[in-house]
Design a protein around this motif. Structure first.
Motif, PDB file in Angstrom:
ATOM      1  N   SER A  16      -9.434 -29.343 -52.110  1.00 39.10           N
ATOM      2  CA  SER A  16      -8.737 -28.354 -51.294  1.00 39.10           C
ATOM      3  C   SER A  16      -9.574 -27.078 -51.228  1.00 39.10           C
ATOM      4  O   SER A  16     -10.426 -26.839 -52.083  1.00 39.10           O
ATOM      5  CB  SER A  16      -7.376 -28.055 -51.927  1.00 39.10           C
ATOM      6  OG  SER A  16      -6.807 -26.903 -51.390  1.00 39.10           O
ATOM      7  N   THR A  51      -3.264 -33.409 -48.830  1.00 41.23           N
ATOM      8  CA  THR A  51      -2.951 -33.901 -47.490  1.00 41.23           C
ATOM      9  C   THR A  51      -3.813 -35.086 -47.091  1.00 41.23           C
ATOM     10  O   THR A  51      -3.558 -35.720 -46.076  1.00 41.23           O
ATOM     11  CB  THR A  51      -3.148 -32.793 -46.433  1.00 41.23           C
ATOM     12  OG1 THR A  51      -4.519 -32.402 -46.421  1.00 41.23           O
ATOM     13  CG2 THR A  51      -2.279 -31.599 -46.733  1.00 41.23           C
ATOM     14  N   ASP A  71      -7.202 -32.057 -52.518  1.00 44.98           N
ATOM     15  CA  ASP A  71      -6.520 -31.905 -51.233  1.00 44.98           C
ATOM     16  C   ASP A  71      -5.403 -32.942 -51.177  1.00 44.98           C
ATOM     17  O   ASP A  71      -5.657 -34.144 -51.098  1.00 44.98           O
ATOM     18  CB  ASP A  71      -7.509 -32.113 -50.082  1.00 44.98           C
ATOM     19  CG  ASP A  71      -6.900 -31.807 -48.726  1.00 44.98           C
ATOM     20  OD1 ASP A  71      -5.696 -31.463 -48.662  1.00 44.98           O
ATOM     21  OD2 ASP A  71      -7.633 -31.907 -47.730  1.00 44.98           O
TER      22      ASP A  71
END
Length: 194
Positions: free
Chosen positions: A172, A146, A144
């Motif tokens: 993710s 982010t 992921d």
């Protein structure tokens, strides 16, 4: 001695009237018909149960693979996996294996993790080692992008741990499956991005 006769097929209404002529109760006939309707539907239900069980076993295999890799290959204390990600992957693997001659038993699965523009191999899984593989699947988990590192991770990185140590790795919800047929005249590669 040879017996010969002609076989006459009866419609369902004729069969029911034969039962009624033989003094079977209507309730008994309906229960019998309901029983056989249920039996005819049962094979599909059994196939669904088997597929669900296989899907759960595959999902557990992926979770165990990530668990083993977190200390050895990934160098982190925990891996955060999105809810139902392993079940989604297991369903896709079963779908891709369904058109193969040996099904899932003929699969060799390579599990990778895409990290910071590089790809690490986590494990090689042969679903049934006694069967000669007919196809390969490469599963690529994705990190992921982010997720920000926690303050604790930043403090640990500069102190007593190696610079590659991560405290928590978050995956993710996306993944990639690549299918490669091994023994086929129409051998090709199928890439599925999910």
């Amino acid at each position: 001695m040879v017996a010969t006769s002609t076989l006459k097929t009866k419609s369902s209404s004729e069969c029911i009237s034969d039962f009624a002529d033989k003094r079977y109760e209507q309730g008994c006939i309906e229960k019998e018909l309901d029983f056989w309707d249920h039996c005819l539907a049962e094979p599909q239900r059994n196939a669904d149960v088997t597929e669900d069980r296989t899907c759960q076993q595959l999902a557990k295999m992926f979770e165990n693979c990530l668990s083993r890799a977190k200390k050895t290959t990934l160098h982190c204390s925990s891996v955060l996996v999105p809810e139902k990600l392993t079940q989604r992957i297991a369903r896709e693997v079963l779908r891709l294996a369904s058109c193969e001659p040996c099904g899932l038993r003929g699969c060799v699965l390579y599990v990778h993790l895409e990290l910071d523009k590089s790809c690490k191999q986590l494990e090689r899984i042969a679903y049934d080692a006694s069967v000669v593989p007919t196809f390969e699947l490469t599963l690529v988990f994705k990190q992921d992008g982010t997720a920000w590192p926690s303050l604790r991770d930043l403090l640990f990185m500069g102190t007593c741990f190696a610079p590659t140590f991560r405290h928590v790795l978050k995956l993710s919800a996306g993944f990639r499956l690549v299918k490669k047929k091994l023994y086929s005249s129409s051998a090709g590669t199928v890439v599925e991005e999910c």
